[in-house]
Design a protein around this motif. Sequence first.
Motif, PDB file in Angstrom:
ATOM      1  N   LEU A  13      -0.634   5.652  -6.871  1.00  0.00           N
ATOM      2  CA  LEU A  13      -1.335   4.674  -6.045  1.00  0.00           C
ATOM      3  C   LEU A  13      -2.808   4.598  -6.423  1.00  0.00           C
ATOM      4  O   LEU A  13      -3.392   3.508  -6.495  1.00  0.00           O
ATOM      5  CB  LEU A  13      -1.166   5.032  -4.567  1.00  0.00           C
ATOM      6  CG  LEU A  13      -1.513   3.953  -3.549  1.00  0.00           C
ATOM      7  CD1 LEU A  13      -0.731   2.663  -3.801  1.00  0.00           C
ATOM      8  CD2 LEU A  13      -1.254   4.450  -2.120  1.00  0.00           C
ATOM      9  N   ALA A  14      -3.418   5.751  -6.713  1.00  0.00           N
ATOM     10  CA  ALA A  14      -4.817   5.759  -7.141  1.00  0.00           C
ATOM     11  C   ALA A  14      -4.982   5.025  -8.471  1.00  0.00           C
ATOM     12  O   ALA A  14      -5.943   4.268  -8.667  1.00  0.00           O
ATOM     13  CB  ALA A  14      -5.318   7.195  -7.270  1.00  0.00           C
ATOM     14  N   ARG A  26       3.030  10.529  -6.282  1.00  0.00           N
ATOM     15  CA  ARG A  26       2.882   9.267  -5.543  1.00  0.00           C
ATOM     16  C   ARG A  26       1.411   8.972  -5.260  1.00  0.00           C
ATOM     17  O   ARG A  26       0.952   7.831  -5.382  1.00  0.00           O
ATOM     18  CB  ARG A  26       3.685   9.322  -4.251  1.00  0.00           C
ATOM     19  CG  ARG A  26       5.203   9.288  -4.477  1.00  0.00           C
ATOM     20  CD  ARG A  26       5.967   9.478  -3.178  1.00  0.00           C
ATOM     21  NE  ARG A  26       5.557   8.501  -2.183  1.00  0.00           N
ATOM     22  CZ  ARG A  26       5.534   8.724  -0.870  1.00  0.00           C
ATOM     23  NH1 ARG A  26       5.895   9.897  -0.394  1.00  0.00           N
ATOM     24  NH2 ARG A  26       5.157   7.775  -0.047  1.00  0.00           N
ATOM     25  N   HIS A  27       0.663   9.998  -4.895  1.00  0.00           N
ATOM     26  CA  HIS A  27      -0.778   9.824  -4.657  1.00  0.00           C
ATOM     27  C   HIS A  27      -1.486   9.385  -5.933  1.00  0.00           C
ATOM     28  O   HIS A  27      -2.332   8.472  -5.924  1.00  0.00           O
ATOM     29  CB  HIS A  27      -1.367  11.140  -4.137  1.00  0.00           C
ATOM     30  CG  HIS A  27      -2.845  11.099  -3.919  1.00  0.00           C
ATOM     31  ND1 HIS A  27      -3.429  10.540  -2.794  1.00  0.00           N
ATOM     32  CD2 HIS A  27      -3.876  11.517  -4.701  1.00  0.00           C
ATOM     33  CE1 HIS A  27      -4.743  10.629  -2.878  1.00  0.00           C
ATOM     34  NE2 HIS A  27      -5.046  11.220  -4.032  1.00  0.00           N
ATOM     35  N   LEU A  28      -1.142  10.027  -7.057  1.00  0.00           N
ATOM     36  CA  LEU A  28      -1.763   9.681  -8.335  1.00  0.00           C
ATOM     37  C   LEU A  28      -1.423   8.252  -8.744  1.00  0.00           C
ATOM     38  O   LEU A  28      -2.300   7.499  -9.194  1.00  0.00           O
ATOM     39  CB  LEU A  28      -1.280  10.653  -9.414  1.00  0.00           C
ATOM     40  CG  LEU A  28      -1.736  10.365 -10.843  1.00  0.00           C
ATOM     41  CD1 LEU A  28      -3.252  10.480 -10.961  1.00  0.00           C
ATOM     42  CD2 LEU A  28      -1.054  11.328 -11.824  1.00  0.00           C
ATOM     43  N   GLU A  48       4.657  14.441  -3.623  1.00  0.00           N
ATOM     44  CA  GLU A  48       3.489  13.854  -2.959  1.00  0.00           C
ATOM     45  C   GLU A  48       2.360  13.619  -3.957  1.00  0.00           C
ATOM     46  O   GLU A  48       1.669  12.598  -3.912  1.00  0.00           O
ATOM     47  CB  GLU A  48       3.013  14.774  -1.830  1.00  0.00           C
ATOM     48  CG  GLU A  48       3.961  14.861  -0.652  1.00  0.00           C
ATOM     49  CD  GLU A  48       4.164  13.523   0.024  1.00  0.00           C
ATOM     50  OE1 GLU A  48       3.172  12.776   0.201  1.00  0.00           O
ATOM     51  OE2 GLU A  48       5.318  13.200   0.370  1.00  0.00           O
ATOM     52  N   ALA A  49       2.189  14.555  -4.888  1.00  0.00           N
ATOM     53  CA  ALA A  49       1.098  14.448  -5.859  1.00  0.00           C
ATOM     54  C   ALA A  49       1.290  13.264  -6.793  1.00  0.00           C
ATOM     55  O   ALA A  49       0.337  12.523  -7.074  1.00  0.00           O
ATOM     56  CB  ALA A  49       0.990  15.748  -6.662  1.00  0.00           C
ATOM     57  N   ALA A  96       3.399   3.886  -2.059  1.00  0.00           N
ATOM     58  CA  ALA A  96       4.003   4.380  -3.287  1.00  0.00           C
ATOM     59  C   ALA A  96       5.429   4.795  -2.967  1.00  0.00           C
ATOM     60  O   ALA A  96       5.664   5.644  -2.102  1.00  0.00           O
ATOM     61  CB  ALA A  96       3.210   5.558  -3.842  1.00  0.00           C
ATOM     62  N   ASP A 129       0.811  -1.211   0.000  1.00  0.00           N
ATOM     63  CA  ASP A 129       0.000   0.000   0.000  1.00  0.00           C
ATOM     64  C   ASP A 129       0.846   1.264   0.000  1.00  0.00           C
ATOM     65  O   ASP A 129       0.352   2.351   0.316  1.00  0.00           O
ATOM     66  CB  ASP A 129      -0.932   0.003   1.222  1.00  0.00           C
ATOM     67  CG  ASP A 129      -1.979  -1.088   1.146  1.00  0.00           C
ATOM     68  OD1 ASP A 129      -2.507  -1.324   0.033  1.00  0.00           O
ATOM     69  OD2 ASP A 129      -2.274  -1.723   2.185  1.00  0.00           O
ATOM     70  N   ARG A 132      -4.648   1.184  -7.939  1.00  0.00           N
ATOM     71  CA  ARG A 132      -5.856   0.610  -7.341  1.00  0.00           C
ATOM     72  C   ARG A 132      -7.022   0.613  -8.317  1.00  0.00           C
ATOM     73  O   ARG A 132      -7.795  -0.356  -8.380  1.00  0.00           O
ATOM     74  CB  ARG A 132      -6.208   1.386  -6.074  1.00  0.00           C
ATOM     75  CG  ARG A 132      -5.214   1.166  -4.933  1.00  0.00           C
ATOM     76  CD  ARG A 132      -5.445   2.134  -3.793  1.00  0.00           C
ATOM     77  NE  ARG A 132      -4.593   1.823  -2.640  1.00  0.00           N
ATOM     78  CZ  ARG A 132      -4.407   2.642  -1.611  1.00  0.00           C
ATOM     79  NH1 ARG A 132      -4.991   3.844  -1.620  1.00  0.00           N
ATOM     80  NH2 ARG A 132      -3.635   2.283  -0.610  1.00  0.00           N
TER      81      ARG A 132
END
Length: 325
Positions: A250-251, A246-248, A243-244, A206, A204, A254
């Motif tokens: 992972l989204a 890595r968030h993108l 941060e952006a 990134a 879970d 998923r």
Amino acid sequence: MSGFAFPAPRSSDPADFGRVGVLLGGTSSEREVSLDSGRNVLEALQARGVNAFAIDGIPALSRALVAGEVDRVFNILHGHNGGGEDGIVQGLLEAFGVPYTGSDVLGSALSMDKIRTKQVWLSVGLPTPKYRKVTAADVHAQAAELGLPVVVKPANEGSSVGISRVFDDAGLDEAVALATRYDGQLLMEQMVVGDELTVGILGDVALPSIRIVPKGQWYDYDAKYKADDTQYLCPGLDGADEEAIRHLALAAFRAAGCRGWGRVDVMRDRSTGRLFLLEVNTAPGMTSHSLVPKAAGQAGIGFEELVWRVLEQTLADPSQENRHA
């Protein structure tokens, strides 16, 4: 690099894994890369005391499964058509009840098809370059609709196989001829001019992004697997931008139904800074040039530990067992 919270290991005993088949090689266009990745994974597991052995390709895996010779599989079989990233191997292993690393049938099959992955991403509002499904008959009209330059590639290949960057109408026919050497549909997408980045996923988490700077103009097959002068900047971005991405990533991972581990490739438009998703790799390379090991190392995870953590995802999660006890 701080700021990465990895869960406690599920096991410290190599005997917990039983007999581990490292699935490598195969007959896809990525066979040689898979053999290299597989050798590295096998050595790492054996160095940690795991009873691991190589299995070259799907027929050999089938024979081992029928004979009851394997308890779980580390899948490092790249590609499709004899590779292990298109859901076929996953379905075989599911049928025999043998645990395996990486994404399941759905996540593997969807991610191997770049067109349908884009459709899923767009349906949930994730950014990806505009595209067309193309045939030789309408390639010029579709390029005009998208606007040159464009990228033409097979929808189901990886490792930059069959890709062309096209800057004028005259280059389209040659690009299509190259891409049609491979099975499946053709994909044409708007070229994003900017930085090529990738984000590894481990469970879970990134991992730090990597910005890829080839010596030549493009990050092609040679730059990926042969050249020693490609630069890998990790993390690839700074502060909120890091941060952006890595968030993108992972989204996107998923949304594509993926699990376990993988790698998400992203372009960053040089003029606007916007991020665009390209594809998910569900069995990324584990060679000396590969990107997930580089990112894991930046986050404090060495190669042997990375391989262990990927494999241990095939074990039951003690926290989940306690939750349902």
